[in-house]
Design an enzyme around this catalytic site. Structure first.
Site, short mmCIF file in Angstrom:
data_model
loop_
_atom_site.label_atom_id
_atom_site.label_comp_id
_atom_site.label_asym_id
_atom_site.label_seq_id
_atom_site.Cartn_x
_atom_site.Cartn_y
_atom_site.Cartn_z
N CYS A 187 -0.67 3.76 -6.36
CA CYS A 187 -1.64 3.16 -5.37
C CYS A 187 -1.84 1.73 -5.66
O CYS A 187 -2.13 1.47 -7.20
CB CYS A 187 -2.78 3.89 -5.30
SG CYS A 187 -4.06 3.19 -4.44
N CYS A 199 0.88 -1.13 -0.12
CA CYS A 199 -0.12 0.06 -0.05
C CYS A 199 0.98 1.14 -0.09
O CYS A 199 1.74 1.34 0.93
CB CYS A 199 -0.96 0.09 1.31
SG CYS A 199 -1.88 1.67 1.75
#
EC number: 5.1.1.3
Length: 266
Positions: free
Chosen positions: A183, A72
């Site tokens: 992302c 992440c």
């Protein structure tokens, strides 16, 4: 008995990294935790993201993982160095590998970064990119709607095409020739993003480069698993197991996977 590689993410996005790791390292066992109940992390402040990241980390460390992948970007920016310093297992994030891949791809040293608000505000990508090549120019763009499109399973829909077109319009007038999907949710939108940006722009999924780094680090620490022992992947989520499973089984091609619901925090 196999020891697993642990992966953590704010939701399903980190599965894009898992997919690349399992392509390169099919004998490895994966434990994955997606904090879907508290997703998205992007709008949250750094301290809260760091706290959530530690909660996920401790959950998987308690289950005996041999390595941690912070799959992440927002969590990597908020907590990677603190976690790496305090754990006695190898820990990697996704920002450095993604930056290296983009610098290999660019021809004019003009790179775009798509990310959550948290990742963009952290300046993690411009810092990493300029640390590797001082001549590079970076345009960062927050795309807050992308995560919800992916988490809702709409990443192949007309809605996704509309959201991508509206969000990426500012990049069309720049001279970038490379875009980092900053992302881990965004690779599920990669075909739509590539179509919108056109043939002259390379779209970088940091998952592939991260997988190569996972392999190299496991090898360096003598942790690679080449045995034929039974593999028992485990997937955990703080949110809906059904929504997680629908996306994960499609993305990982695991129709019979089991997803376990857990609670984190107070």
């Amino acid at each position: 008995m196999k020891q697993a590689i642990g992966f953590i993410d704010s939701g399903v996005g980190g599965l894009t990294v898992v997919r690349e790791v399992l392509k390169q390292l099919p004998h490895e066992q994966v434990y994955y935790l997606g904090d879907t109940a508290r997703c998205p992390y992007g709008p949250r402040d750094k301290e809260e993201v760091a706290q959530f990241t530690w909660e996920m980390t401790n959950f998987l460390v308690d289950r005996g993982i041999k390595m941690l992948v912070i799959a992440c970007n927002t969590a990597t920016a908020a907590a990677l160095y603190d976690i790496r310093e305090k754990l006695d297992i190898p820990v990697i994030g996704v920002i450095q590998p993604g930056s290296r891949a983009a610098l290999k791809a660019t021809r004019n040293n003009k790179i775009g970064v798509l990310g959550t608000l948290g990742t963009v505000e952290s300046m993690a990508y411009p810092t990493a990119l300029k640390g590797l090549n001082r001549r590079v120019e970076v345009d960062s763009l927050a795309c807050p709607k992308f995560v919800s499109v992916v988490e809702s399973g709409e990443y192949k829909s007309a809605i996704a095409k509309k959201v991508v077109a509206e969000s990426l319009l500012p990049l069309k007038s720049t001279k970038i020739d490379t875009v980092i999907l900053g992302c881990t949710h965004y690779p599920l939108l990669k075909p739509i993003i590539e179509n919108f940006m056109g043939d002259g722009v390379a779209v970088i999924n940091s998952g592939e480069e991260t997988a190569s780094e996972v392999s190299a680090l496991l090898d360096y620490h003598n942790l690679l698993d080449a045995t034929d022992d039974e593999i028992e992947h485990r997937f955990f989520t703080t949110g809906s197991t059904q929504i997680f499973k629908d996306i994960a089984k499609d993305w990982l091609n695991m129709p019979d996977m089991t997803v376990e619901h857990i609670k984190l925090g107070k």
